[in-house]
Write an enzyme that holds these catalytic residues in place. Structure first.
Site, PDB file in Angstrom:
ATOM      1  CG  PHE A   1       4.873   3.650   5.307  1.00 44.70           C
ATOM      2  CD1 PHE A   1       4.386   3.637   3.969  1.00 44.70           C
ATOM      3  CD2 PHE A   1       5.792   4.154   5.718  1.00 44.70           C
ATOM      4  CE1 PHE A   1       4.550   4.913   3.580  1.00 44.70           C
ATOM      5  CE2 PHE A   1       6.004   5.379   4.578  1.00 44.70           C
ATOM      6  CZ  PHE A   1       5.395   5.931   3.763  1.00 44.70           C
TER       7      PHE A   1
ATOM      8  CG  ASP B   1       2.624   2.643  11.668  1.00 42.31           C
ATOM      9  OD1 ASP B   1       1.384   4.032  11.094  1.00 42.31           O
ATOM     10  OD2 ASP B   1       3.962   2.571  10.888  1.00 42.31           O
TER      11      ASP B   1
ATOM     12  CE  LYS C   1      -0.875   8.131   6.659  1.00 39.99           C
ATOM     13  NZ  LYS C   1       0.357   8.581   5.189  1.00 39.99           N
TER      14      LYS C   1
ATOM     15  NE  ARG D   1      -2.943   5.304  -0.888  1.00 38.95           N
ATOM     16  CZ  ARG D   1      -1.671   5.251   0.255  1.00 38.95           C
ATOM     17  NH1 ARG D   1      -1.685   5.023   1.266  1.00 38.95           N
ATOM     18  NH2 ARG D   1      -0.917   7.037   0.755  1.00 38.95           N
TER      19      ARG D   1
END
Length: 409
Positions: free
Chosen positions: A132, A209, A235, A383
């Site tokens: 990321f 992560d 998330k 995505r």
């Protein structure tokens, strides 16, 4: 050419939903006005229906009624007690190793710097170009600050970091391996235990992560021997936009770890306001400023649901959702030149898939106008983030239908 009609796909989705043991959880989330299919739960999870009442009660009863007394009556410990719950339910972490505070970016900065301090004399940080952007940018900035050297690895776009890619850049100067458990674009699921063993074989630490895995699939930080980890809560933990992140430090490192942002809440005697900083014992030493207690409230409700459903069952549905999506992509979208940028092996796949097509940016914008909400990922990816407790198989079918319609149009 595809072999099934939209009707057949929707019939199959209906059968999968009817057989889904977690199907009732979908109705425990706010649906959203005009949203036909929410396929971006791995960027921002839906709020649970009970969260609005929790927030009202917090304002009226804790903040409004108890006022400053709230710090003595529990708030001071919330980063640790909530951290323990995040650790137990989503990270495979024993108590006393996880704290909720700051943002993912700030916590990554703290732990990368802490890792370098734990490995004096070692200067190499291994990071992959598929990670990321925040992870990569932080590594670059810290290298500039400290004189550390970045060792880059280049996974394939439809894959992620493997031991075979990692081994050639490991050596006696490696201080830290910084990797994501689930790749944010491809969805590749890292073999965290194998990566950790490889790094430890060269005396290096691992910072994992877990932003795209915590809450969606089993994470076993203690069992894997991971040294450090960071993840967000907006998330799959449904904490809301900008909800605070969490950090994990393996118990074996807690006595020695230091972090560069020394603030009063991480001090041994925070309310003494004394001269000179002395770090608190344990994982509290990762705190800096006043923790965002209000912003921690929504994730409590999602943790309740994860506890109730069980992370293994959540993972089972996640794998079924992504498998269904891949089947529909193969059957309905491949004819238009759509390619899959995600591992087909469910054991190497996280909770989302990415499909590539030259018109993905335009198509995503059109889908949003229609209430179909996936995510665009450069340079040409759509995505589909399928949060297991809040996503139905029917939504997946609706989403693929809409993508096909835009392809035709």
């Amino acid at each position: 050419m595809g072999t099934s009609s939209p009707t057949a796909a929707h019939d199959r989705a209906a059968a999968l939903d009817a057989a889904d043991p977690l199907r009732t959880y979908v109705d425990r989330f706010v649906a959203g006005s005009g949203v036909q299919a929410y396929l971006d739960g791995n960027s921002l999870g839906r709020p649970t229906r009970v969260t609005a009442e929790r927030m009202r009660a917090f304002v009226d009863d804790q903040w409004g009624d108890r006022l400053i007394r709230g710090w003595d009556e529990g708030w001071f410990e919330v980063p640790l007690t909530l951290g323990d719950r995040v650790g137990a339910l989503t990270l495979g972490a024993a108590a006393g190793q996880t704290v909720v505070a700051d943002s993912t970016t700030v916590l990554l900065y703290k732990l990368i710097r802490a890792a370098l301090a734990l490995r004096p004399g070692r200067t190499d940080i291994v990071v992959d170009r598929g990670n990321f952007p925040t992870d990569r940018y932080l590594a670059e900035g810290i290298a500039a600050e400290t004189g550390a050297t970045l060792r880059w690895i280049d996974p394939a776009p439809d894959s992620g970091v493997t031991v075979d890619l990692l081994e050639p850049v490991l050596g006696d100067r490696t201080a830290l391996v910084l990797v994501s458990h689930v790749a944010y674009r491809s969805g590749h699921l890292l073999d965290a235990a194998a990566i950790t063993d490889a790094a430890h074989g060269h005396g290096a630490l691992v910072l994992l992560d877990v932003c795209h895995s915590a809450g969606a699939l089993p994470v076993r930080l203690d069992a894997w021997g991971v040294d450090l980890a960071v993840g967000c809560t907006y998330k799959y933990l449904n904490g809301g936009p900008g909800s605070p992140a969490f950090a994990y430090v393996a118990a074996r490192h807690l006595d020695a770890i230091t972090q560069p942002i020394q603030g009063w809440m991480g001090a041994a005697e925070a309310f003494e306001m004394g001269q000179g900083y002395v770090a608190a014992q344990g994982v509290r030493r990762l705190l800096s400023g006043t923790p965002p207690i209000v912003a921690m409230q929504p994730m409590v409700d999602m943790l309740d649901l994860i506890d109730e459903a069980g992370v293994d069952s959540i993972r089972e549905k996640s794998a079924a959702l992504t498998a269904f999506a891949i089947d529909l992509v193969d059957d309905r979208l491949a004819r238009y030149g759509v390619t899959l940028a995600t591992p087909r092996d469910p054991d190497r796949r996280g909770g989302h898939i990415t499909i590539d097509h030259p018109e993905s940016r335009r198509i995503t914008a059109r889908l949003w106008e229609r209430g179909i909400i996936p995510d665009f990922r450069r340079p040409s990816g759509i995505r589909l983030g399928l949060s297991p407790l809040s996503t139905s198989f029917a939504e997946v079918a609706v989403g693929i239908d809409a993508i096909e319609t835009e392809m035709v149009g």
